[in-house]
Scaffold this active site. Structure first.
Site, PDB file in Angstrom:
ATOM      1  CG  PHE A 141      -1.837   1.377   0.974  1.00 48.86           C
ATOM      2  CD1 PHE A 141      -3.102   1.471   0.115  1.00 48.86           C
ATOM      3  CD2 PHE A 141      -1.776   2.444   1.376  1.00 48.86           C
ATOM      4  CE1 PHE A 141      -3.777   2.428   0.129  1.00 48.86           C
ATOM      5  CE2 PHE A 141      -2.084   3.465   1.654  1.00 48.86           C
ATOM      6  CZ  PHE A 141      -3.599   3.676   0.320  1.00 48.86           C
ATOM      7  CG  ASP A 226       5.490   3.869   2.081  1.00 48.93           C
ATOM      8  OD1 ASP A 226       5.888   4.559   3.424  1.00 48.93           O
ATOM      9  OD2 ASP A 226       4.956   3.536   1.435  1.00 48.93           O
ATOM     10  CE  LYS A 255      -1.187   6.620   6.306  1.00 53.53           C
ATOM     11  NZ  LYS A 255      -0.809   5.949   5.456  1.00 53.53           N
TER      12      LYS A 255
END
Ligand SMILES: *Cc1c(COP(=O)(O)O)cnc(C)c1O
Length: 402
Positions: A141, A226, A255
């Site tokens: 993802f 990531d 985030k």
């Protein structure tokens, strides 16, 4: 006063159904606790998919944001502003990298890493024009742009959004051998989540990240980590790659970098990589804006103390010990690191959604993923007492459904 059910009805009628939220309408939040419009309190076990690692309304972060709101919010990158230098130097020091390229959302930072590694491939590695490929993982993802979903293996994320961006090779996650077989002379990067969050908190086998690093070095390929969800304290380290002592060529962050206040993302790399980008070749109007930088500077200061990393380690040990007791009692498997867990519910007992709903009724907000998995990632500020009580609720919910 408008009730939760009225607000939910309007939200469902007037918004695209690209999410399937739990039926709770949150009005305010502090630390690990959120309160709905009727005044009912819940423990947040999702933390905005780990955007709220430092808690809702963290005083240091809110103070930094409020002060910056009064002074300066946006200049665009056409000018310098006085928060930018500290942001780049601070994040560079935190990652151990020379340079930062700031963006806003995680997906934008992933796109940036893809563009930078392609440019690097043509300019530095000498790949023939248009021939660069990037190796990515099954069940990855990395966000929702058309390029990123081009290499998603999740049919919901991928299907009927083509034509797709070429230039990606998908291999099995956790297998260094699969990467070795896929690497060719035109490979510019390997893009990997050190722990796959959305896939259900999948931790790769020990030694995997080390082997990825070695393969990348041997083949003159950039290793891109990531760390948007796994980074910034969640696993008990600043970056999840640290569990194997691995240093990627490019970190992708997002985030929690925005402290749960504003979207802030960035990539960090050394000059031999990020130096390939010249004026006009990439950018973002809001990327690196003063408010974003001020908030991120507060986040970086918090991370520099190591306090949250230590707390995630300590609370994570408590959480994982409790969760392990549930294996064989309605739980099939538990994975994770630090204050982060994927709990596979026995599908014959309940779906993840059913468990999430029952937990909600008992004042714990957690989200299911992929049918039977519940992920647990409370803000790292959560008290030990609140953590234990939520885990008791989970155990009782599962017991009641068996
Ligand atoms: C959330 C996430 C993204 C995308 O971030 P957005 O801010 O939603 O665009 C990318 N990679 C990982 C690992 C993520 O968890």
């Amino acid at each position: 006063m408008t009730t939760s059910s009225e607000l939910i009805e309007i939200s469902e009628r007037r918004s695209a159904h690209n999410y399937h939220p739990l039926p709770v309408v949150i009005h305010e939040a502090h630390g690990a606790w959120v309160t709905d419009v009727e005044g009912k309190r819940y423990l947040d076990f999702l933390s905005g998919y780990s955007s709220l690692n430092f808690g809702h309304g963290n005083p240091k972060i809110i103070e930094a944001a409020q002060e910056q709101l009064r002074n300066l919010t946006l200049t665009s990158r056409a000018f310098y502003h006085d928060q930018f230098a500290q942001f780049c130097a601070g994040l560079g020091d935190l990652t151990g990298k020379d340079m930062i390229l700031p963006m806003n959302t995680g997906a934008e930072a992933v796109e940036t890493a893809i563009k930078v590694s392609r440019k690097w491939g043509y300019q530095v590695k000498g790949v023939a024009p248009e021939q660069a490929n990037i190796i990515v993982m099954e069940d990855n993802f990395h966000g929702r742009t058309t390029t990123i979903i081009s290499f998603s293996t999740d049919p919901d994320a991928h299907d009927e959004f083509g034509p797709y961006t070429p230039g990606f090779k998908i291999v099995k996650y956790g297998s260094a051998e699969a990467i070795r077989e896929a690497i060719d002379a035109n490979t510019v990067a390997v893009l990997v989540e050190p722990i796959q969050g959305e896939a259900g908190v999948l931790v790769p086998p020990d030694g995997y990240l080390t082997q990825v690093r070695e393969l990348c070095t041997e083949n003159n390929v950039l290793m891109i980590a990531d760390e948007i969800q796994s980074g910034l304290g969640r696993t008990g380290k600043t970056f999840a790659v640290e569990h194997e002592g691995v240093v990627p060529d490019i970190y992708i962050l997002g985030k929690a970098l925005g402290g749960g206040v504003v979207p802030v993302s960035a990539i960090a790399a050394n000059e031999d990589v990020l130096g390939v980008i010249k004026p006009g070749q990439h950018g973002s109007t809001f990327g690196g804006n003063p408010l974003a930088c001020a908030v991120a500077n507060a986040v970086i200061e918090i991370l520099n103390t190591g306090e949250f990393q230590a707390r995630a380690t300590h609370l994570g040990e408590i959480m994982h010990a409790k969760l392990r007791e549930l294996i064989g009692h309605g739980v099939v498997a538990v994975r994770g690191r630090g204050l982060w867990a994927g709990v596979d519910i026995d599908p014959s007992v309940a779906t993840g959604r059913e468990v999430s709903k029952r937990l909600m009724e008992r004042g714990v907000l957690a989200k299911d993923t992929h049918g039977s998995t519940i992920r647990l990632a409370p803000p790292i500020v959560i008290s030990e007492e609140d953590l234990l009580s939520a885990l008791d609720q989970l155990a009782e919910v599962i017991a009641s459904m068996r």
